[in-house]
Design a protein around this motif. Structure first.
Motif, short mmCIF file in Angstrom:
data_model
loop_
_atom_site.label_atom_id
_atom_site.label_comp_id
_atom_site.label_asym_id
_atom_site.label_seq_id
_atom_site.Cartn_x
_atom_site.Cartn_y
_atom_site.Cartn_z
N LEU A 167 -8.42 8.90 -6.69
CA LEU A 167 -6.99 7.96 -6.59
C LEU A 167 -6.31 8.42 -5.20
CD1 LEU A 167 -5.63 8.44 -10.17
CD2 LEU A 167 -6.47 6.36 -9.04
N ASP A 168 -6.39 9.98 -4.82
CA ASP A 168 -5.53 10.02 -3.75
C ASP A 168 -6.57 9.44 -2.25
OD1 ASP A 168 -3.67 11.59 -4.92
OD2 ASP A 168 -4.79 13.34 -4.45
N ILE A 169 -7.78 9.53 -2.51
CA ILE A 169 -8.58 8.93 -1.49
C ILE A 169 -8.37 7.33 -1.46
CG2 ILE A 169 -10.92 8.51 -0.57
CD1 ILE A 169 -11.66 11.37 -1.99
N ALA A 170 -8.36 6.78 -2.39
CA ALA A 170 -8.17 5.30 -2.46
C ALA A 170 -6.74 4.89 -2.00
CB ALA A 170 -8.52 4.71 -3.85
N PHE A 171 -5.74 5.61 -2.22
CA PHE A 171 -4.40 5.46 -2.09
C PHE A 171 -3.87 5.68 -0.74
CE2 PHE A 171 0.31 6.23 -2.02
CZ PHE A 171 0.79 4.78 -2.47
N PHE A 172 -4.15 6.78 -0.19
CA PHE A 172 -3.79 7.30 0.98
C PHE A 172 -4.49 6.89 2.14
CE2 PHE A 172 -1.75 10.53 -1.90
CZ PHE A 172 -0.45 10.42 -1.52
N ARG A 173 -5.81 7.22 1.84
CA ARG A 173 -6.79 6.70 3.16
C ARG A 173 -7.05 5.24 3.18
NH1 ARG A 173 -11.55 11.34 2.39
NH2 ARG A 173 -10.05 13.26 2.33
N GLY A 174 -7.48 4.58 1.94
CA GLY A 174 -7.50 3.32 1.93
C GLY A 174 -6.30 2.71 2.28
N GLY A 175 -5.16 2.79 1.55
CA GLY A 175 -4.02 2.32 2.03
C GLY A 175 -3.46 2.33 3.17
N GLY A 176 -3.79 3.48 3.94
CA GLY A 176 -3.37 3.61 5.46
C GLY A 176 -4.08 2.55 6.18
N VAL A 177 -5.63 2.38 5.94
CA VAL A 177 -6.15 1.22 6.73
C VAL A 177 -5.43 0.08 6.53
CG1 VAL A 177 -8.63 0.37 6.90
CG2 VAL A 177 -8.48 3.00 6.66
N VAL A 178 -5.37 -0.47 5.10
CA VAL A 178 -5.05 -1.61 4.66
C VAL A 178 -3.71 -2.01 5.38
CG1 VAL A 178 -4.08 -3.17 2.68
CG2 VAL A 178 -6.41 -1.90 2.62
N LEU A 179 -2.74 -1.12 5.35
CA LEU A 179 -1.32 -1.31 5.93
C LEU A 179 -1.55 -1.29 7.25
CD1 LEU A 179 0.61 1.32 3.83
CD2 LEU A 179 0.87 -1.21 3.77
N VAL A 180 -2.31 -0.93 8.20
CA VAL A 180 -2.68 -0.97 9.54
C VAL A 180 -3.02 -2.43 9.78
CG1 VAL A 180 -3.86 -0.11 11.51
CG2 VAL A 180 -2.96 1.29 10.03
N ALA A 181 -3.85 -2.68 9.00
CA ALA A 181 -4.50 -4.01 9.16
C ALA A 181 -3.68 -5.26 8.85
CB ALA A 181 -5.61 -4.20 8.26
N LEU A 182 -2.56 -4.95 7.80
CA LEU A 182 -1.64 -6.04 7.65
C LEU A 182 -0.49 -6.18 8.77
CD1 LEU A 182 -0.76 -5.28 3.76
CD2 LEU A 182 -1.70 -7.28 4.90
N ALA A 183 -0.28 -4.85 9.18
CA ALA A 183 0.54 -4.65 10.50
C ALA A 183 0.40 -5.74 11.81
CB ALA A 183 0.77 -3.25 10.92
N ILE A 184 -1.19 -5.19 11.95
CA ILE A 184 -1.66 -6.09 13.02
C ILE A 184 -1.58 -7.63 12.65
CG2 ILE A 184 -3.91 -6.51 14.32
CD1 ILE A 184 -4.44 -3.48 14.05
N GLY A 185 -2.02 -7.98 11.57
CA GLY A 185 -2.23 -9.29 11.30
C GLY A 185 -0.91 -10.25 11.38
#
Length: 219
Positions: A167-185
């Motif tokens: 859960l930590d891996i999915a939320f913090f690592r995956g969430g960070g990548v998704v948020l960066v992609a959303l910021a760029i988009g």
């Protein structure tokens, strides 16, 4: 002056927010690599960005509500919010990743108890390395007391548990990548909208000047 005001305000406010966001991300990344919690400077930069972003958004809304009738003059506030979330959530994920890349050793730990830390359920356990007992958070959410789990600890610091729950891996690592992609988009999308709004407002200004039959007097 509507077109000039919009372009000037957009450039100034965006430049200020970009500088704050870059400084915030730099301090967040440095803190994550160092393995510490967010520093006071990181929190101050985040707070300043939130306050200024809200002020800029309010001014933009009031100043261009009439002038931008039918024209999308929204600001880049959502982009900066995504950057803030990415800095905190992705920073924790980066911290976990940096620790996982360091030399580790495998240890069997015994779960002592599970409970809630805030809204998050965590488990604490104990383990022994070279005859020395250590205690720390276990990479599980809920297991019976006395249950044994395999964990990884730093070879250089046996008190640091590297293993993380999925859960930590999915939320913090995956969430960070998704948020960066959303910021760029969202950043790309806002840039296109801002340019389109500037073009339409410039065309409207030119039409209004021509409809008056003469150019405005220059003082």
């Amino acid at each position: 002056m509507t077109f000039v005001d919009l372009v000037l305000f957009r450039r100034v406010s965006t430049a200020v927010m970009v500088l704050l966001m870059v400084a915030f991300l730099v301090t967040a990344v440095l803190g994550a690599v160092a393995g510490g919690h967010p520093t006071g400077l990181t929190l101050w930069l985040a707070g300043s960005a939130i306050v200024l972003g809200l002020v800029f958004a309010a001014v933009r809304t009031m100043k261009f509500a009439v002038a931008g009738d039918g024209i999308d003059t929204r600001g880049p506030l959502p982009v900066f919010l995504f950057v803030l979330f990415a800095g905190f959530i992705g920073g924790i994920g980066l911290q976990h990743t940096v620790l996982a890349l360091q030399p580790t050793i495998s240890v069997t730990a015994e779960v002592m108890a599970c409970g809630y830390s805030g809204r998050t359920r965590t488990c604490a356990g104990e383990y022994t390395v070279d005859g020395v007992a250590y205690a720390g958070e276990m990479p599980v959410r809920s297991v019976p007391a006395g249950h044994e789990v395999a964990i990884e600890v730093l070879a250089s610091d046996h008190s640091e548990v590297v293993s993380r729950s999925w859960l930590d891996i999915a939320f913090f690592r995956g969430g960070g990548v998704v948020l960066v992609a959303l910021a760029i988009g969202y950043g790309v999308r806002w840039n296109r909208l801002a340019r389109a709004a500037s073009t339409r407002l410039r065309e409207r200004t030119i039409r209004e000047v021509h409809s008056n039959g003469s150019n405005p007097a220059v003082k």
